[in-house]
Design a protein around this motif. Structure first.
Motif, PDB file in Angstrom:
ATOM      1  N   ALA A  13      54.109  15.839  58.492  1.00  7.30           N
ATOM      2  CA  ALA A  13      54.409  17.030  59.290  1.00  7.30           C
ATOM      3  C   ALA A  13      54.028  16.800  60.754  1.00  7.30           C
ATOM      4  O   ALA A  13      54.783  17.162  61.659  1.00  7.30           O
ATOM      5  CB  ALA A  13      53.664  18.243  58.735  1.00  7.30           C
ATOM      6  N   GLU A  14      52.875  16.183  60.986  1.00  4.16           N
ATOM      7  CA  GLU A  14      52.453  15.893  62.362  1.00  4.16           C
ATOM      8  C   GLU A  14      53.435  14.952  63.058  1.00  4.16           C
ATOM      9  O   GLU A  14      53.750  15.136  64.236  1.00  4.16           O
ATOM     10  CB  GLU A  14      51.046  15.300  62.369  1.00  4.16           C
ATOM     11  N   GLU A  15      53.925  13.979  62.312  1.00  6.65           N
ATOM     12  CA  GLU A  15      54.895  13.019  62.863  1.00  6.65           C
ATOM     13  C   GLU A  15      56.199  13.718  63.237  1.00  6.65           C
ATOM     14  O   GLU A  15      56.741  13.505  64.334  1.00  6.65           O
ATOM     15  CB  GLU A  15      55.146  11.918  61.826  1.00  6.65           C
ATOM     16  N   LEU A  16      56.700  14.539  62.345  1.00  5.79           N
ATOM     17  CA  LEU A  16      57.960  15.240  62.609  1.00  5.79           C
ATOM     18  C   LEU A  16      57.810  16.287  63.723  1.00  5.79           C
ATOM     19  O   LEU A  16      58.728  16.479  64.516  1.00  5.79           O
ATOM     20  CB  LEU A  16      58.488  15.880  61.326  1.00  5.79           C
ATOM     21  N   VAL A  17      56.655  16.927  63.792  1.00  5.75           N
ATOM     22  CA  VAL A  17      56.414  17.896  64.859  1.00  5.75           C
ATOM     23  C   VAL A  17      56.340  17.166  66.204  1.00  5.75           C
ATOM     24  O   VAL A  17      56.895  17.637  67.199  1.00  5.75           O
ATOM     25  CB  VAL A  17      55.134  18.714  64.582  1.00  5.75           C
ATOM     26  N   ALA A  18      55.680  16.018  66.230  1.00 12.66           N
ATOM     27  CA  ALA A  18      55.598  15.242  67.474  1.00 12.66           C
ATOM     28  C   ALA A  18      56.994  14.814  67.929  1.00 12.66           C
ATOM     29  O   ALA A  18      57.313  14.846  69.126  1.00 12.66           O
ATOM     30  CB  ALA A  18      54.697  14.032  67.284  1.00 12.66           C
ATOM     31  N   ALA A  19      57.838  14.419  66.976  1.00 13.12           N
ATOM     32  CA  ALA A  19      59.202  14.000  67.314  1.00 13.12           C
ATOM     33  C   ALA A  19      60.034  15.187  67.808  1.00 13.12           C
ATOM     34  O   ALA A  19      60.931  15.022  68.640  1.00 13.12           O
ATOM     35  CB  ALA A  19      59.877  13.364  66.103  1.00 13.12           C
ATOM     36  N   ALA A  20      59.729  16.392  67.314  1.00 13.69           N
ATOM     37  CA  ALA A  20      60.504  17.582  67.685  1.00 13.69           C
ATOM     38  C   ALA A  20      59.992  18.238  68.959  1.00 13.69           C
ATOM     39  O   ALA A  20      60.688  19.062  69.544  1.00 13.69           O
ATOM     40  CB  ALA A  20      60.464  18.597  66.548  1.00 13.69           C
ATOM     41  N   SER A  21      58.808  17.872  69.390  1.00 12.22           N
ATOM     42  CA  SER A  21      58.230  18.487  70.579  1.00 12.22           C
ATOM     43  C   SER A  21      59.134  18.264  71.791  1.00 12.22           C
ATOM     44  O   SER A  21      59.526  17.153  72.090  1.00 12.22           O
ATOM     45  CB  SER A  21      56.848  17.903  70.838  1.00 12.22           C
ATOM     46  N   GLY A  22      59.488  19.342  72.447  1.00 18.62           N
ATOM     47  CA  GLY A  22      60.338  19.268  73.624  1.00 18.62           C
ATOM     48  C   GLY A  22      61.824  19.285  73.326  1.00 18.62           C
ATOM     49  O   GLY A  22      62.636  19.316  74.245  1.00 18.62           O
ATOM     50  N   THR A  23      62.198  19.282  72.055  1.00 16.95           N
ATOM     51  CA  THR A  23      63.630  19.346  71.724  1.00 16.95           C
ATOM     52  C   THR A  23      64.076  20.800  71.699  1.00 16.95           C
ATOM     53  O   THR A  23      63.264  21.718  71.653  1.00 16.95           O
ATOM     54  CB  THR A  23      63.923  18.693  70.347  1.00 16.95           C
ATOM     55  N   SER A  24      65.363  20.984  71.716  1.00 20.12           N
ATOM     56  CA  SER A  24      65.890  22.347  71.743  1.00 20.12           C
ATOM     57  C   SER A  24      65.802  22.997  70.366  1.00 20.12           C
ATOM     58  O   SER A  24      65.835  22.325  69.329  1.00 20.12           O
ATOM     59  CB  SER A  24      67.339  22.344  72.233  1.00 20.12           C
ATOM     60  N   LEU A  25      65.693  24.289  70.402  1.00 24.86           N
ATOM     61  CA  LEU A  25      65.654  25.095  69.197  1.00 24.86           C
ATOM     62  C   LEU A  25      66.941  24.874  68.405  1.00 24.86           C
ATOM     63  O   LEU A  25      68.028  24.970  68.952  1.00 24.86           O
ATOM     64  CB  LEU A  25      65.522  26.565  69.592  1.00 24.86           C
ATOM     65  N   GLY A  26      66.813  24.538  67.121  1.00 28.78           N
ATOM     66  CA  GLY A  26      67.977  24.331  66.280  1.00 28.78           C
ATOM     67  C   GLY A  26      68.447  22.887  66.223  1.00 28.78           C
ATOM     68  O   GLY A  26      69.380  22.579  65.476  1.00 28.78           O
ATOM     69  N   SER A  27      67.807  21.997  66.984  1.00 28.30           N
ATOM     70  CA  SER A  27      68.205  20.589  66.938  1.00 28.30           C
ATOM     71  C   SER A  27      67.799  19.992  65.591  1.00 28.30           C
ATOM     72  O   SER A  27      67.021  20.581  64.828  1.00 28.30           O
ATOM     73  CB  SER A  27      67.543  19.814  68.080  1.00 28.30           C
ATOM     74  N   ASP A  28      68.323  18.818  65.288  1.00 25.71           N
ATOM     75  CA  ASP A  28      68.001  18.161  64.011  1.00 25.71           C
ATOM     76  C   ASP A  28      66.505  17.878  63.901  1.00 25.71           C
ATOM     77  O   ASP A  28      65.908  18.075  62.838  1.00 25.71           O
ATOM     78  CB  ASP A  28      68.795  16.857  63.871  1.00 25.71           C
ATOM     79  N   ARG A  29      65.890  17.414  64.986  1.00 24.99           N
ATOM     80  CA  ARG A  29      64.446  17.130  64.958  1.00 24.99           C
ATOM     81  C   ARG A  29      63.646  18.415  64.776  1.00 24.99           C
ATOM     82  O   ARG A  29      62.653  18.439  64.048  1.00 24.99           O
ATOM     83  CB  ARG A  29      64.020  16.424  66.242  1.00 24.99           C
ATOM     84  N   TRP A  30      64.064  19.476  65.460  1.00 28.73           N
ATOM     85  CA  TRP A  30      63.386  20.757  65.315  1.00 28.73           C
ATOM     86  C   TRP A  30      63.495  21.243  63.865  1.00 28.73           C
ATOM     87  O   TRP A  30      62.515  21.708  63.285  1.00 28.73           O
ATOM     88  CB  TRP A  30      63.994  21.784  66.269  1.00 28.73           C
ATOM     89  N   ALA A  31      64.661  21.129  63.264  1.00 30.03           N
ATOM     90  CA  ALA A  31      64.877  21.564  61.874  1.00 30.03           C
ATOM     91  C   ALA A  31      64.028  20.747  60.903  1.00 30.03           C
ATOM     92  O   ALA A  31      63.430  21.292  59.971  1.00 30.03           O
ATOM     93  CB  ALA A  31      66.354  21.461  61.515  1.00 30.03           C
ATOM     94  N   ALA A  32      63.958  19.423  61.127  1.00 31.94           N
ATOM     95  CA  ALA A  32      63.140  18.564  60.258  1.00 31.94           C
ATOM     96  C   ALA A  32      61.665  18.966  60.365  1.00 31.94           C
ATOM     97  O   ALA A  32      60.940  19.000  59.353  1.00 31.94           O
ATOM     98  CB  ALA A  32      63.333  17.105  60.636  1.00 31.94           C
ATOM     99  N   ALA A  33      61.224  19.291  61.572  1.00 32.71           N
ATOM    100  CA  ALA A  33      59.836  19.725  61.750  1.00 32.71           C
ATOM    101  C   ALA A  33      59.591  21.048  61.042  1.00 32.71           C
ATOM    102  O   ALA A  33      58.527  21.251  60.435  1.00 32.71           O
ATOM    103  CB  ALA A  33      59.514  19.845  63.236  1.00 32.71           C
TER     104      ALA A  33
END
Length: 175
Positions: free
Chosen positions: A91-111
């Motif tokens: 979860a920490e890894e996916l949240v770090a990858a999603a940090s700064g991405t737009s709401l609804g992006s694939d990384r944000w959804a994975a997080a």
């Protein structure tokens, strides 16, 4: 013009006196402000006897006795906390990858999915806490010794608080 002002004064005085007379009515139209008999204080007043609440006993499952039930609930909470800690790095890894991405992006959804998994693991620790709360309440109502229950409950509360802090931190990074 001066003559007009001279005639206006008596007329104004007459209007004002009639207005004041209209405000002054008969005192029979209003209730008396005198103290009534029911407002007089006589004798002594005592406080009524307090009523004791009739609290029904709280039913709890103490299969195997209190100590065994407490040990089982603490073990369940510890196991749930271990599952939480196993899920946490991903979860920490996916949240770090999603940090700064737009709401609804694939990384944000994975997080968000990883946070939901982490939240699910946290809820598994809350279930034993609910059972401990019921046992605690039953003991307090029954005026039993709550020392062992408080100790077990405090341990589980500490685990849940750690999990809550982790979740709050991770959510704050992706919102």
């Amino acid at each position: 013009m001066a003559a007009m002002h001279a005639n206006a004064r008596p007329a104004l005085a007459a209007v004002l006196s009639l207005s004041l007379a209209a405000c002054a009515g008969s005192s029979a139209d209003y209730p008396s402000l005198a103290i009534r008999d029911s407002e007089r204080s006589e004798g002594t007043f005592g406080s009524p006897e307090p009523k004791r609440l009739d609290i029904p006993p709280v039913e709890v499952d103490l299969t195997g006795g209190l100590d065994a039930r407490l040990a089982s609930l603490v073990a369940d909470a510890r196991n749930a906390h271990e599952a939480f800690e196993e899920t946490r790095p991903r979860a920490e890894e996916l949240v770090a990858a999603a940090s700064g991405t737009s709401l609804g992006s694939d990384r944000w959804a994975a997080a968000q999915v990883a946070l939901a998994e982490l939240d699910s693991a946290r809820s598994r620790a809350a279930v034993p806490l609910g059972d401990l709360d019921a046992i605690y309440t039953a003991a307090r109502v029954g005026e039993d010794d709550i020392t062992a229950i408080e100790s077990a409950r405090d341990e589980v509360i500490a685990l849940v608080r750690i999990e809550d802090a982790v979740l709050a931190d991770l959510r704050g990074r992706v919102e």
